[in-house]
Design a protein around this motif. Structure first.
Motif, mmCIF file in Angstrom:
data_model
loop_
_atom_site.group_PDB
_atom_site.id
_atom_site.type_symbol
_atom_site.label_atom_id
_atom_site.label_comp_id
_atom_site.label_asym_id
_atom_site.label_seq_id
_atom_site.Cartn_x
_atom_site.Cartn_y
_atom_site.Cartn_z
ATOM 1 N N LEU A 1 54.113 58.003 41.517
ATOM 2 C CA LEU A 1 53.421 58.290 42.660
ATOM 3 C C LEU A 1 52.366 57.141 43.525
ATOM 4 C CD1 LEU A 1 52.495 62.251 41.973
ATOM 5 C CD2 LEU A 1 54.429 61.137 43.542
ATOM 6 N N PRO A 2 52.496 57.368 44.756
ATOM 7 C CA PRO A 2 51.737 56.183 45.371
ATOM 8 C C PRO A 2 50.180 56.483 45.120
ATOM 9 C CG PRO A 2 53.150 57.346 47.071
ATOM 10 C CD PRO A 2 53.172 57.954 45.786
ATOM 11 N N PHE A 3 49.645 54.977 44.514
ATOM 12 C CA PHE A 3 48.139 55.019 44.224
ATOM 13 C C PHE A 3 47.670 53.580 44.603
ATOM 14 C CE2 PHE A 3 50.774 52.769 40.910
ATOM 15 C CZ PHE A 3 49.857 51.724 40.598
ATOM 16 N N TYR A 4 46.495 53.444 44.251
ATOM 17 C CA TYR A 4 45.864 52.162 44.559
ATOM 18 C C TYR A 4 44.819 51.944 43.430
ATOM 19 C CZ TYR A 4 42.102 54.564 46.888
ATOM 20 O OH TYR A 4 41.042 55.541 47.288
ATOM 21 N N ASN A 5 44.629 50.836 43.129
ATOM 22 C CA ASN A 5 43.300 50.211 42.191
ATOM 23 C C ASN A 5 42.041 50.091 43.045
ATOM 24 O OD1 ASN A 5 44.579 49.848 39.373
ATOM 25 N ND2 ASN A 5 45.998 48.772 40.610
ATOM 26 N N THR A 6 41.061 50.727 42.487
ATOM 27 C CA THR A 6 39.816 50.494 43.437
ATOM 28 C C THR A 6 39.265 49.208 43.464
ATOM 29 O OG1 THR A 6 38.388 51.175 41.517
ATOM 30 C CG2 THR A 6 39.287 52.941 43.022
ATOM 31 N N ARG A 7 39.226 48.226 42.430
ATOM 32 C CA ARG A 7 38.654 47.112 42.548
ATOM 33 C C ARG A 7 39.452 45.978 41.863
ATOM 34 N NH1 ARG A 7 35.420 44.800 38.478
ATOM 35 N NH2 ARG A 7 34.235 44.098 39.915
ATOM 36 N N SER A 8 40.555 46.165 41.250
ATOM 37 C CA SER A 8 41.303 45.495 40.369
ATOM 38 C C SER A 8 42.580 44.939 40.998
ATOM 39 C CB SER A 8 41.625 45.893 38.769
ATOM 40 O OG SER A 8 42.410 44.901 38.096
ATOM 41 N N THR A 9 42.893 43.527 41.026
ATOM 42 C CA THR A 9 44.206 43.064 41.473
ATOM 43 C C THR A 9 44.994 42.980 40.271
ATOM 44 O OG1 THR A 9 43.209 41.529 43.534
ATOM 45 C CG2 THR A 9 45.230 40.933 42.368
ATOM 46 N N ARG B 1 58.075 45.392 50.642
ATOM 47 C CA ARG B 1 59.051 46.114 49.795
ATOM 48 C C ARG B 1 59.695 45.187 49.106
ATOM 49 N NH1 ARG B 1 62.807 49.601 53.660
ATOM 50 N NH2 ARG B 1 63.703 47.888 54.987
ATOM 51 N N GLY B 2 60.293 45.366 48.017
ATOM 52 C CA GLY B 2 61.318 44.354 47.150
ATOM 53 C C GLY B 2 61.889 44.871 46.112
ATOM 54 N N ASN B 3 63.091 44.406 45.431
ATOM 55 C CA ASN B 3 63.490 44.585 44.352
ATOM 56 C C ASN B 3 62.868 44.078 42.961
ATOM 57 O OD1 ASN B 3 65.612 46.288 45.674
ATOM 58 N ND2 ASN B 3 66.792 44.288 46.176
ATOM 59 N N LEU B 4 63.064 44.576 41.920
ATOM 60 C CA LEU B 4 62.278 44.250 40.961
ATOM 61 C C LEU B 4 63.134 44.028 39.705
ATOM 62 C CD1 LEU B 4 59.257 46.447 40.622
ATOM 63 C CD2 LEU B 4 59.397 44.129 41.572
ATOM 64 N N ASN B 5 63.448 42.661 39.119
ATOM 65 C CA ASN B 5 64.323 42.481 38.138
ATOM 66 C C ASN B 5 63.566 41.871 36.969
ATOM 67 O OD1 ASN B 5 67.140 42.850 39.407
ATOM 68 N ND2 ASN B 5 66.048 41.407 40.900
ATOM 69 N N VAL B 6 64.015 41.705 35.478
ATOM 70 C CA VAL B 6 63.616 41.158 34.514
ATOM 71 C C VAL B 6 62.999 39.832 34.920
ATOM 72 C CG1 VAL B 6 63.791 40.464 32.237
ATOM 73 C CG2 VAL B 6 64.885 42.449 32.945
ATOM 74 N N GLY B 7 61.731 39.475 34.631
ATOM 75 C CA GLY B 7 61.175 38.103 34.734
ATOM 76 C C GLY B 7 60.409 38.036 36.248
ATOM 77 N N ASP B 8 60.538 39.094 37.051
ATOM 78 C CA ASP B 8 59.774 38.953 38.330
ATOM 79 C C ASP B 8 58.208 39.314 38.115
ATOM 80 O OD1 ASP B 8 62.196 38.177 39.462
ATOM 81 O OD2 ASP B 8 62.638 40.031 40.377
ATOM 82 N N ILE B 9 57.357 38.751 39.062
ATOM 83 C CA ILE B 9 56.238 39.006 38.861
ATOM 84 C C ILE B 9 55.710 39.522 40.239
ATOM 85 C CG2 ILE B 9 53.776 38.015 38.898
ATOM 86 C CD1 ILE B 9 55.292 37.709 36.377
ATOM 87 N N LEU B 10 54.751 40.959 40.251
ATOM 88 C CA LEU B 10 54.393 41.511 41.600
ATOM 89 C C LEU B 10 52.967 41.515 41.410
ATOM 90 C CD1 LEU B 10 54.915 43.489 43.931
ATOM 91 C CD2 LEU B 10 55.030 45.416 42.321
ATOM 92 N N VAL B 11 52.343 41.090 42.457
ATOM 93 C CA VAL B 11 50.966 41.132 42.468
ATOM 94 C C VAL B 11 50.413 42.199 43.409
ATOM 95 C CG1 VAL B 11 48.945 39.783 43.304
ATOM 96 C CG2 VAL B 11 50.840 38.659 42.424
ATOM 97 N N VAL B 12 49.644 43.024 43.186
ATOM 98 C CA VAL B 12 49.025 44.230 43.655
ATOM 99 C C VAL B 12 47.742 44.231 43.966
ATOM 100 C CG1 VAL B 12 49.106 46.562 43.842
ATOM 101 C CG2 VAL B 12 50.862 45.730 42.649
ATOM 102 N N PRO B 13 47.047 43.679 45.089
ATOM 103 C CA PRO B 13 45.665 43.710 45.183
ATOM 104 C C PRO B 13 45.025 44.799 45.382
ATOM 105 C CG PRO B 13 46.998 42.456 46.917
ATOM 106 C CD PRO B 13 48.027 43.177 46.420
ATOM 107 N N ALA B 14 43.773 44.766 45.085
ATOM 108 C CA ALA B 14 42.973 45.681 45.205
ATOM 109 C C ALA B 14 42.985 46.765 46.496
ATOM 110 C CB ALA B 14 41.428 45.469 44.769
ATOM 111 N N GLY B 15 42.978 48.104 46.396
ATOM 112 C CA GLY B 15 42.810 48.519 47.422
ATOM 113 C C GLY B 15 44.303 48.962 47.980
#
Length: 457
Positions: free
Chosen positions: A279-287, A342-356
């Motif tokens: 479900l949609p969520f966010y991290n409060t201070r961690s990237t 948005r994007g597709n995720l495959n083995v070996g890919d990296i996703l960066v999710v900034p705080a907030g």
């Protein structure tokens, strides 16, 4: 008689289509600086029996990632029964084993520790510590992801091979012969032989006897040395931080693990069952820097920074002059726009999710989606869910909801509380195939049990 197509015309048509495709790809990457596909890793060091690959600097992709500019992501790959030569690095490194079995030995000025590692193990190698690594399996390769925290030049690090000769070049070869003769109290000819023999690269083949001798005294547990905890812990043996029928999330926080504390870093594992969604969520201070290790998926994320950029482009305000002032004006006016990333995720890919940044991830293939990752600035971080029974809205008064959405409070609550599950649920594709209720629960429960058994065995 049919006319044959002109070969030159066909070639030009093919070239035009390819150019349009590549241009669209580049445009899509510009719009999505948070997804790094596996091909963006570059080989840093390589030999016949292993290699180290490193992801490009985050700020080379986008200035939006300058908050994590001093970090890099690397991948260590070792062929069966291989040995990585001793070296040290001008960076703090956290390794997470995602495949295979290895032994790492860490040599300091007055001690040496060896640890046997397996899938799910996390171990820290301090900056300047000399270490070497073996793959003790005779069939399976070792894969390890590494979070590299640079200490000299932000975002740049270097390996220093004390062993070696010509390939890899030993650090001793940088010193004058008279210096080395004095330092080792050994004649020049013998030193030249010592530092000129190794030409096989950073990772070489080792015999079973050599591997056995190096690994036989290795430990599986952590140790207390000079008041500090050293050694690995296994992420997959930790209790899930949260879980449901369609997935599990496990995290090792800096509050709990001393090895991560002063680096303000967390290590995490997430399993989303086939067809499931977090479900949609966010991290409060961690990237978060997440790596796909199994399965396929897709993600969506809300980004205000890209939202402002796209809004400026639509309004013809693309010039750099006065951009910061314009951003400030937009914020003061409450003129906020969130870009859907948005994007597709495959083995070996990296996703960066900034705080907030609110984000959701869906498992789309015919198997579970498994992701490992690191949390930067992880101390006191919390995950706030925006939907489900455990969402933040359960702690907001009805009157506040009514004022927030300009609808009757009861109606708002009926909508926000309609989802009776928490954390992980059936994804959109699964709901379309199996219906919203009924079969979903039984299938999800079976997948939950099988996935637990998969990653703890």
């Amino acid at each position: 008689m049919a006319l044959l197509p002109n070969p030159k015309l066909l070639f030009l048509l093919f070239f035009l289509i390819l150019s349009i495709f590549l241009a669209c790809q580049c445009d899509e990457e510009e719009k999505n600086p948070y997804l790094f596909e596996s091909h963006r890793f570059k080989c840093l060091l390589k030999s016949k029996h292993g290699k180290i690959r490193v992801l490009e600097k985050f700020t080379e992709r986008s200035e939006l990632l300058r908050g994590i500019d001093k970090y890099r992501i690397g991948v260590l790959e070792l062929e069966p029964q291989s040995f990585m030569l001793p070296h040290h690095c001008d960076a703090e490194v956290i390794l997470l084993i995602v495949r295979g079995r290895g032994t790492i030995s860490i040599a300091e000025q007055d001690e040496k520790n060896s640890f046997n590692l397996e899938y799910g193990d996390v171990i820290r190698v301090s900056a300047g510590s000399t270490f070497y690594f073996i793959n003790r399996d005779n069939k399976e390769r070792v894969f390890a992801y590494g979070l590299v925290n640079t200490v000299n030049i932000p975002g740049q690090f270097q390996e220093y091979f004390s062993a070696g000769g010509e390939n890899p070049e030993s650090i001793y070869r940088a010193f004058s012969s008279d210096i080395l003769e004095t330092a080792f109290n050994t004649p020049r000819d013998r030193l030249e032989r010592l530092f000129g023999q190794q030409k096989q690269g950073i990772v070489i083949k080792a015999s079973e006897e050599q591997i056995r001798a190096i690994s036989e005294h290795a430990s599986r547990s952590t140790k207390q040395t000079k008041g500090e905890t050293q050694g690995p812990f296994n992420l997959l043996k930790e209790r899930p931080q949260f879980s449901s029928r369609f997935g599990q999330f496990i995290e090792a926080s800096p509050e709990r693990f001393e090895q991560l504390r002063d680096l303000d870093t967390a290590a995490a594992f997430m399993n989303i069952n086939q067809g499931g969604m977090i479900l949609p969520f966010y991290n409060t201070r961690s990237t978060r820097v997440a790596m796909v290790v199994e399965g396929t998926g897709r993600f969506e994320m809300a980004c205000p920074h890209l939202g402002r950029q796209s809004q400026r482009q639509r309004e013809g305000q693309g010039s750099r002059g006065g951009r910061r002032e314009r951003d400030q004006e937009e914020q003061e006016e409450g003129n906020v726009h969130y870009q859907k990333v948005r994007g597709n995720l495959n083995v070996g890919d990296i996703l960066v999710v900034p705080a907030g940044h609110p984000v959701t991830i869906i498992a789309t293939g015919g198997s579970n989606l498994r992701i490992v990752g690191f949390g930067i600035n992880a101390h006191n971080n919390r995950k706030n869910f925006l939907a489900g029974q455990q969402s933040i809205w359960k702690n907001v008064e009805r009157e506040a909801k009514e004022l927030s959405f300009n609808l009757p409070g009861r109606e708002v609550e009926q909508i926000l509380q309609k989802q009776d599950q928490s954390y992980f649920v059936a994804g959109p594709e699964h709901r379309q195939q199996h219906g919203e209720r009924g079969e979903e629960g039984r299938r999800g429960e079976q997948q939950f049990l099988s996935s637990i058994l998969d990653f703890v065995v």
